[in-house]
Design a protein around this motif. Structure first.
Motif, PDB file in Angstrom:
ATOM      1  N   MET A  35       0.823  -1.182   0.000  1.00 39.79           N
ATOM      2  CA  MET A  35       0.000   0.000   0.000  1.00 39.79           C
ATOM      3  C   MET A  35       0.869   1.248   0.000  1.00 39.79           C
ATOM      4  SD  MET A  35      -2.835   1.492   0.097  1.00 39.79           S
ATOM      5  CE  MET A  35      -2.618   3.219   0.017  1.00 39.79           C
ATOM      6  N   ILE A  36       1.930   1.251   0.801  1.00 37.40           N
ATOM      7  CA  ILE A  36       2.794   2.420   0.889  1.00 37.40           C
ATOM      8  C   ILE A  36       3.438   2.713  -0.467  1.00 37.40           C
ATOM      9  CG2 ILE A  36       4.885   3.366   1.954  1.00 37.40           C
ATOM     10  CD1 ILE A  36       2.457   3.337   3.814  1.00 37.40           C
ATOM     11  N   ARG A  37       3.858   1.693  -1.172  1.00 33.28           N
ATOM     12  CA  ARG A  37       4.448   1.895  -2.502  1.00 33.28           C
ATOM     13  C   ARG A  37       3.457   2.545  -3.451  1.00 33.28           C
ATOM     14  NH1 ARG A  37       7.745  -3.659  -3.672  1.00 33.28           N
ATOM     15  NH2 ARG A  37       9.182  -3.414  -1.940  1.00 33.28           N
ATOM     16  N   ARG A  38       2.228   2.137  -3.386  1.00 33.12           N
ATOM     17  CA  ARG A  38       1.208   2.672  -4.297  1.00 33.12           C
ATOM     18  C   ARG A  38       0.770   4.080  -3.936  1.00 33.12           C
ATOM     19  NH1 ARG A  38      -2.571  -2.478  -5.838  1.00 33.12           N
ATOM     20  NH2 ARG A  38      -0.869  -3.687  -6.723  1.00 33.12           N
ATOM     21  N   CYS A  39       0.914   4.476  -2.697  1.00 30.45           N
ATOM     22  CA  CYS A  39       0.458   5.810  -2.309  1.00 30.45           C
ATOM     23  C   CYS A  39       1.439   6.890  -2.743  1.00 30.45           C
ATOM     24  CB  CYS A  39       0.184   5.897  -0.814  1.00 30.45           C
ATOM     25  SG  CYS A  39       1.619   6.090   0.237  1.00 30.45           S
ATOM     26  N   GLY A  40       2.617   6.521  -3.193  1.00 30.23           N
ATOM     27  CA  GLY A  40       3.611   7.494  -3.617  1.00 30.23           C
ATOM     28  C   GLY A  40       3.154   8.385  -4.754  1.00 30.23           C
ATOM     29  N   GLY A  41       2.216   7.929  -5.547  1.00 30.16           N
ATOM     30  CA  GLY A  41       1.723   8.734  -6.654  1.00 30.16           C
ATOM     31  C   GLY A  41       0.623   9.706  -6.261  1.00 30.16           C
ATOM     32  N   GLN A  42       0.174   9.630  -5.020  1.00 30.21           N
ATOM     33  CA  GLN A  42      -0.928  10.478  -4.555  1.00 30.21           C
ATOM     34  C   GLN A  42      -0.353  11.683  -3.824  1.00 30.21           C
ATOM     35  OE1 GLN A  42      -3.843   9.545  -5.712  1.00 30.21           O
ATOM     36  NE2 GLN A  42      -2.914   7.675  -6.461  1.00 30.21           N
ATOM     37  N   VAL A  43       0.166  12.619  -4.586  1.00 23.76           N
ATOM     38  CA  VAL A  43       0.818  13.772  -3.966  1.00 23.76           C
ATOM     39  C   VAL A  43       0.068  15.063  -4.264  1.00 23.76           C
ATOM     40  CG1 VAL A  43       3.119  12.757  -3.979  1.00 23.76           C
ATOM     41  CG2 VAL A  43       2.372  14.090  -5.929  1.00 23.76           C
ATOM     42  N   ARG A  44       0.269  16.021  -3.409  1.00 23.70           N
ATOM     43  CA  ARG A  44      -0.194  17.391  -3.644  1.00 23.70           C
ATOM     44  C   ARG A  44       1.023  18.158  -4.125  1.00 23.70           C
ATOM     45  NH1 ARG A  44      -5.157  18.880  -1.457  1.00 23.70           N
ATOM     46  NH2 ARG A  44      -6.103  17.251  -0.222  1.00 23.70           N
ATOM     47  N   ALA A  45       0.842  18.902  -5.206  1.00 22.45           N
ATOM     48  CA  ALA A  45       1.968  19.635  -5.773  1.00 22.45           C
ATOM     49  C   ALA A  45       1.577  21.083  -6.019  1.00 22.45           C
ATOM     50  CB  ALA A  45       2.418  18.989  -7.071  1.00 22.45           C
ATOM     51  N   GLY A  46       2.564  21.927  -5.915  1.00 25.28           N
ATOM     52  CA  GLY A  46       2.368  23.340  -6.190  1.00 25.28           C
ATOM     53  C   GLY A  46       3.651  23.921  -6.753  1.00 25.28           C
ATOM     54  N   MET A  47       3.514  24.772  -7.738  1.00 32.94           N
ATOM     55  CA  MET A  47       4.661  25.396  -8.381  1.00 32.94           C
ATOM     56  C   MET A  47       5.662  24.361  -8.899  1.00 32.94           C
ATOM     57  SD  MET A  47       4.803  28.736  -5.907  1.00 32.94           S
ATOM     58  CE  MET A  47       6.363  29.326  -6.339  1.00 32.94           C
ATOM     59  N   GLY A  48       5.117  23.264  -9.419  1.00 35.62           N
ATOM     60  CA  GLY A  48       5.942  22.260 -10.070  1.00 35.62           C
ATOM     61  C   GLY A  48       6.623  21.251  -9.169  1.00 35.62           C
ATOM     62  N   ALA A  49       6.331  21.274  -7.875  1.00 39.70           N
ATOM     63  CA  ALA A  49       6.988  20.335  -6.966  1.00 39.70           C
ATOM     64  C   ALA A  49       5.998  19.791  -5.941  1.00 39.70           C
ATOM     65  CB  ALA A  49       8.132  21.023  -6.241  1.00 39.70           C
ATOM     66  N   PRO A  50       6.109  18.509  -5.609  1.00 37.55           N
ATOM     67  CA  PRO A  50       5.232  17.947  -4.575  1.00 37.55           C
ATOM     68  C   PRO A  50       5.630  18.485  -3.200  1.00 37.55           C
ATOM     69  CG  PRO A  50       6.831  16.314  -5.271  1.00 37.55           C
ATOM     70  CD  PRO A  50       7.020  17.505  -6.149  1.00 37.55           C
ATOM     71  N   TYR A  51       4.634  18.699  -2.359  1.00 38.22           N
ATOM     72  CA  TYR A  51       4.910  19.176  -1.011  1.00 38.22           C
ATOM     73  C   TYR A  51       4.239  18.327   0.063  1.00 38.22           C
ATOM     74  CZ  TYR A  51       0.348  21.442  -1.364  1.00 38.22           C
ATOM     75  OH  TYR A  51      -0.993  21.689  -1.533  1.00 38.22           O
ATOM     76  N   ALA A  52       3.344  17.408  -0.327  1.00 39.99           N
ATOM     77  CA  ALA A  52       2.635  16.588   0.656  1.00 39.99           C
ATOM     78  C   ALA A  52       1.939  15.436  -0.050  1.00 39.99           C
ATOM     79  CB  ALA A  52       1.612  17.428   1.403  1.00 39.99           C
ATOM     80  N   LEU A  53       1.542  14.451   0.728  1.00 37.78           N
ATOM     81  CA  LEU A  53       0.677  13.396   0.214  1.00 37.78           C
ATOM     82  C   LEU A  53      -0.772  13.860   0.316  1.00 37.78           C
ATOM     83  CD1 LEU A  53       2.088  10.123   1.822  1.00 37.78           C
ATOM     84  CD2 LEU A  53       2.322  10.879  -0.540  1.00 37.78           C
ATOM     85  N   ASP A  54      -1.580  13.404  -0.601  1.00 35.14           N
ATOM     86  CA  ASP A  54      -3.013  13.670  -0.549  1.00 35.14           C
ATOM     87  C   ASP A  54      -3.635  12.553   0.299  1.00 35.14           C
ATOM     88  OD1 ASP A  54      -5.735  13.891  -0.949  1.00 35.14           O
ATOM     89  OD2 ASP A  54      -5.541  14.409  -3.067  1.00 35.14           O
ATOM     90  N   PHE A  55      -3.761  12.812   1.598  1.00 35.05           N
ATOM     91  CA  PHE A  55      -4.223  11.774   2.514  1.00 35.05           C
ATOM     92  C   PHE A  55      -5.606  11.249   2.145  1.00 35.05           C
ATOM     93  CE2 PHE A  55      -1.509  12.301   6.604  1.00 35.05           C
ATOM     94  CZ  PHE A  55      -0.361  12.289   5.845  1.00 35.05           C
ATOM     95  N   GLY A  56      -6.477  12.109   1.653  1.00 34.38           N
ATOM     96  CA  GLY A  56      -7.805  11.653   1.244  1.00 34.38           C
ATOM     97  C   GLY A  56      -7.718  10.616   0.142  1.00 34.38           C
ATOM     98  N   ALA A  57      -6.879  10.880  -0.855  1.00 33.20           N
ATOM     99  CA  ALA A  57      -6.706   9.939  -1.957  1.00 33.20           C
ATOM    100  C   ALA A  57      -6.024   8.662  -1.480  1.00 33.20           C
ATOM    101  CB  ALA A  57      -5.890  10.579  -3.083  1.00 33.20           C
ATOM    102  N   VAL A  58      -5.038   8.801  -0.610  1.00 34.64           N
ATOM    103  CA  VAL A  58      -4.332   7.625  -0.089  1.00 34.64           C
ATOM    104  C   VAL A  58      -5.288   6.737   0.706  1.00 34.64           C
ATOM    105  CG1 VAL A  58      -2.534   6.846   1.500  1.00 34.64           C
ATOM    106  CG2 VAL A  58      -2.066   8.723  -0.071  1.00 34.64           C
TER     107      VAL A  58
END
Length: 61
Positions: free
Chosen positions: A1-24
């Motif tokens: 599960m942890i490996r798959r959640c890596g694609g669920q990120v929040r990004a701003g100004m071209g860079a990820p800054y957090a995971l999208d916990f709702g999506a995860v």
């Protein structure tokens, strides 16, 4: 599960800054994973995943 959640990120100004916990957590639910355990673990895993994304983007430049 942890490996798959890596694609669920929040990004701003071209860079990820957090995971999208709702999506995860929605992904975890769909996979039958324990949401309570993930909710406890995700805050500890999040900085590692975000850092890996940032390092990967720095190496790509």
């Amino acid at each position: 599960m942890i490996r798959r959640c890596g694609g669920q990120v929040r990004a701003g100004m071209g860079a990820p800054y957090a995971l999208d916990f709702g999506a995860v957590l929605a992904l975890a639910d769909a996979m039958g994973a324990t949401s309570a355990l993930l909710a406890d673990v995700l805050p500890h895993v999040e900085p590692v995943i975000v850092k890996a994304y940032l390092e990967q983007s720095e190496n790509a430049d």
